[in-house]
Design a protein around this motif. Sequence first.
Motif, mmCIF file in Angstrom:
data_model
loop_
_atom_site.group_PDB
_atom_site.id
_atom_site.type_symbol
_atom_site.label_atom_id
_atom_site.label_comp_id
_atom_site.label_asym_id
_atom_site.label_seq_id
_atom_site.Cartn_x
_atom_site.Cartn_y
_atom_site.Cartn_z
ATOM 1 N N ASP A 47 43.700 50.396 56.618
ATOM 2 C CA ASP A 47 43.127 49.962 55.761
ATOM 3 C C ASP A 47 41.614 50.003 56.380
ATOM 4 O O ASP A 47 41.828 50.066 57.438
ATOM 5 N N PHE A 48 41.038 49.612 55.366
ATOM 6 C CA PHE A 48 38.922 50.268 55.812
ATOM 7 C C PHE A 48 39.067 48.890 56.727
ATOM 8 O O PHE A 48 38.941 47.978 55.919
ATOM 9 N N THR A 66 27.523 49.680 55.184
ATOM 10 C CA THR A 66 27.374 51.391 54.624
ATOM 11 C C THR A 66 27.484 51.816 55.605
ATOM 12 O O THR A 66 27.418 51.441 56.985
ATOM 13 N N ILE A 67 28.743 52.668 55.767
ATOM 14 C CA ILE A 67 29.075 53.565 56.595
ATOM 15 C C ILE A 67 29.546 54.329 56.343
ATOM 16 O O ILE A 67 29.544 55.174 55.519
ATOM 17 N N ALA A 68 28.748 55.865 57.345
ATOM 18 C CA ALA A 68 28.140 57.250 57.040
ATOM 19 C C ALA A 68 27.912 56.965 55.781
ATOM 20 O O ALA A 68 28.363 58.251 54.987
ATOM 21 N N GLY A 69 26.912 56.468 55.151
ATOM 22 C CA GLY A 69 26.720 56.766 53.997
ATOM 23 C C GLY A 69 27.167 55.981 52.605
ATOM 24 O O GLY A 69 26.849 56.241 51.489
ATOM 25 N N GLU A 70 28.484 55.790 52.577
ATOM 26 C CA GLU A 70 29.324 55.066 51.528
ATOM 27 C C GLU A 70 29.342 53.606 51.628
ATOM 28 O O GLU A 70 29.611 52.523 52.918
ATOM 29 N N PRO A 71 29.026 53.011 50.853
ATOM 30 C CA PRO A 71 28.998 51.586 50.365
ATOM 31 C C PRO A 71 30.608 50.485 50.571
ATOM 32 O O PRO A 71 31.531 51.816 50.081
ATOM 33 N N TYR A 72 31.340 49.607 51.439
ATOM 34 C CA TYR A 72 32.038 49.143 51.963
ATOM 35 C C TYR A 72 31.686 47.297 51.101
ATOM 36 O O TYR A 72 31.000 47.220 51.455
ATOM 37 N N ARG A 73 32.829 46.899 50.454
ATOM 38 C CA ARG A 73 32.127 45.304 50.424
ATOM 39 C C ARG A 73 33.538 44.714 51.164
ATOM 40 O O ARG A 73 34.272 45.425 51.470
ATOM 41 N N VAL A 74 33.447 43.649 51.732
ATOM 42 C CA VAL A 74 34.182 43.178 53.191
ATOM 43 C C VAL A 74 34.897 42.437 51.899
ATOM 44 O O VAL A 74 34.085 41.088 51.091
ATOM 45 N N ARG A 75 36.644 42.580 52.469
ATOM 46 C CA ARG A 75 36.789 41.135 51.158
ATOM 47 C C ARG A 75 38.035 39.894 52.237
ATOM 48 O O ARG A 75 38.168 38.992 51.725
ATOM 49 N N ARG A 87 37.095 40.977 62.526
ATOM 50 C CA ARG A 87 38.465 42.313 62.505
ATOM 51 C C ARG A 87 37.292 41.805 61.053
ATOM 52 O O ARG A 87 37.526 40.390 59.867
ATOM 53 N N ALA A 88 37.364 42.550 59.914
ATOM 54 C CA ALA A 88 36.567 42.957 58.811
ATOM 55 C C ALA A 88 37.401 43.696 57.547
ATOM 56 O O ALA A 88 37.284 44.566 58.049
ATOM 57 N N GLN A 89 38.205 43.288 56.818
ATOM 58 C CA GLN A 89 38.981 43.833 55.891
ATOM 59 C C GLN A 89 38.102 44.243 54.786
ATOM 60 O O GLN A 89 36.951 43.756 54.611
ATOM 61 N N LEU A 90 37.875 45.651 54.714
ATOM 62 C CA LEU A 90 36.888 46.660 53.765
ATOM 63 C C LEU A 90 37.765 47.457 53.062
ATOM 64 O O LEU A 90 38.758 47.599 52.413
ATOM 65 N N ALA A 91 36.562 47.091 51.303
ATOM 66 C CA ALA A 91 37.179 47.992 50.349
ATOM 67 C C ALA A 91 35.816 49.076 49.750
ATOM 68 O O ALA A 91 34.816 48.478 49.982
ATOM 69 N N ARG A 92 36.328 50.249 49.847
ATOM 70 C CA ARG A 92 35.656 51.187 49.053
ATOM 71 C C ARG A 92 34.902 50.914 47.954
ATOM 72 O O ARG A 92 35.277 50.890 46.943
ATOM 73 N N LEU A 93 33.399 50.980 47.871
ATOM 74 C CA LEU A 93 33.089 50.742 46.339
ATOM 75 C C LEU A 93 33.012 52.538 45.929
ATOM 76 O O LEU A 93 32.212 53.509 46.783
ATOM 77 N N PRO A 94 33.306 51.972 44.248
ATOM 78 C CA PRO A 94 32.885 53.626 43.648
ATOM 79 C C PRO A 94 31.671 54.406 43.236
ATOM 80 O O PRO A 94 30.378 53.561 44.164
#
Length: 94
Positions: A47-48, A66-75, A87-94
Amino acid sequence: MVRVEDLYDAAERAGLLTPVVVGAATVHCAFRAPDETVLDGLALARDFEIEYAASRLALAPGDVVTIAGEPYRVREVRALGDGRECRAQLARLP
Protein backbone atom coordinates in the motif's frame (compact mmCIF):
# COMPACT_ATOMS: atom_id res chain seq x y z
CA MET A 1 21.73 5.22 23.00
CA VAL A 2 20.85 5.85 19.37
CA ARG A 3 17.77 8.00 18.84
CA VAL A 4 15.19 7.30 16.12
CA GLU A 5 15.90 10.77 14.75
CA ASP A 6 19.58 9.85 14.31
CA LEU A 7 18.61 6.80 12.24
CA TYR A 8 16.35 8.91 10.02
CA ASP A 9 19.11 11.51 9.61
CA ALA A 10 21.56 8.79 8.52
CA ALA A 11 19.01 7.27 6.12
CA GLU A 12 18.37 10.72 4.63
CA ARG A 13 22.09 11.32 4.08
CA ALA A 14 22.33 7.90 2.39
CA GLY A 15 19.50 8.87 0.00
CA LEU A 16 17.07 6.24 1.31
CA LEU A 17 14.25 8.62 2.26
CA THR A 18 11.73 10.65 0.28
CA PRO A 19 10.80 14.28 0.95
CA VAL A 20 7.18 14.56 2.12
CA VAL A 21 5.54 18.00 2.13
CA VAL A 22 2.99 18.66 4.86
CA GLY A 23 1.72 22.24 4.81
CA ALA A 24 4.83 24.43 4.74
CA ALA A 25 7.11 21.74 6.21
CA THR A 26 9.17 19.10 4.42
CA VAL A 27 10.05 15.94 6.33
CA HIS A 28 12.08 13.03 4.97
CA CYS A 29 10.20 9.73 5.34
CA ALA A 30 10.42 6.13 4.19
CA PHE A 31 7.82 6.02 1.37
CA ARG A 32 6.38 2.79 -0.02
CA ALA A 33 4.14 2.43 -3.05
CA PRO A 34 2.12 -0.63 -4.21
CA ASP A 35 4.16 -3.32 -5.87
CA GLU A 36 7.31 -1.24 -5.51
CA THR A 37 10.48 -2.84 -4.29
CA VAL A 38 11.94 -1.02 -1.32
CA LEU A 39 15.17 -1.22 0.66
CA ASP A 40 17.20 -2.09 -2.45
CA GLY A 41 14.90 -4.95 -3.44
CA LEU A 42 14.67 -6.60 -0.04
CA ALA A 43 10.92 -6.00 0.37
CA LEU A 44 7.78 -5.42 -1.66
CA ALA A 45 5.33 -2.70 -0.59
CA ARG A 46 1.57 -3.41 -0.71
CA ASP A 47 0.00 0.00 0.00
CA PHE A 48 1.00 3.64 -0.14
CA GLU A 49 2.54 4.37 3.25
CA ILE A 50 5.19 6.41 4.97
CA GLU A 51 7.21 5.78 8.11
CA TYR A 52 8.63 8.71 10.04
CA ALA A 53 9.97 9.87 13.40
CA ALA A 54 6.99 10.90 15.54
CA SER A 55 8.91 13.89 16.91
CA ARG A 56 9.22 15.38 13.41
CA LEU A 57 5.68 14.99 12.09
CA ALA A 58 2.18 14.75 13.56
CA LEU A 59 -0.36 13.29 11.14
CA ALA A 60 -4.01 12.37 11.59
CA PRO A 61 -6.54 10.66 9.31
CA GLY A 62 -7.77 13.13 6.71
CA ASP A 63 -4.53 15.13 6.51
CA VAL A 64 -3.08 15.66 3.03
CA VAL A 65 0.61 15.17 2.22
CA THR A 66 2.44 15.70 -1.07
CA ILE A 67 5.07 13.26 -2.33
CA ALA A 68 6.87 13.87 -5.63
CA GLY A 69 4.18 16.40 -6.59
CA GLU A 70 1.31 13.95 -5.97
CA PRO A 71 -1.25 14.54 -3.19
CA TYR A 72 -2.18 11.74 -0.78
CA ARG A 73 -4.77 11.63 2.01
CA VAL A 74 -3.80 10.00 5.30
CA ARG A 75 -6.12 7.02 5.95
CA GLU A 76 -4.67 5.66 9.18
CA VAL A 77 -1.75 6.36 11.52
CA ARG A 78 -0.17 3.76 13.81
CA ALA A 79 2.59 4.09 16.37
CA LEU A 80 5.41 1.59 15.92
CA GLY A 81 7.32 -0.01 18.77
CA ASP A 82 7.63 2.40 21.69
CA GLY A 83 5.80 5.18 19.81
CA ARG A 84 8.84 7.15 18.66
CA GLU A 85 8.16 6.08 15.08
CA CYS A 86 4.87 6.07 13.14
CA ARG A 87 3.45 4.50 9.97
CA ALA A 88 0.74 6.30 7.99
CA GLN A 89 -1.36 4.51 5.37
CA LEU A 90 -2.09 6.78 2.41
CA ALA A 91 -4.59 6.99 -0.45
CA ARG A 92 -3.66 8.81 -3.65
CA LEU A 93 -5.99 11.68 -4.44
CA PRO A 94 -7.32 12.15 -7.97
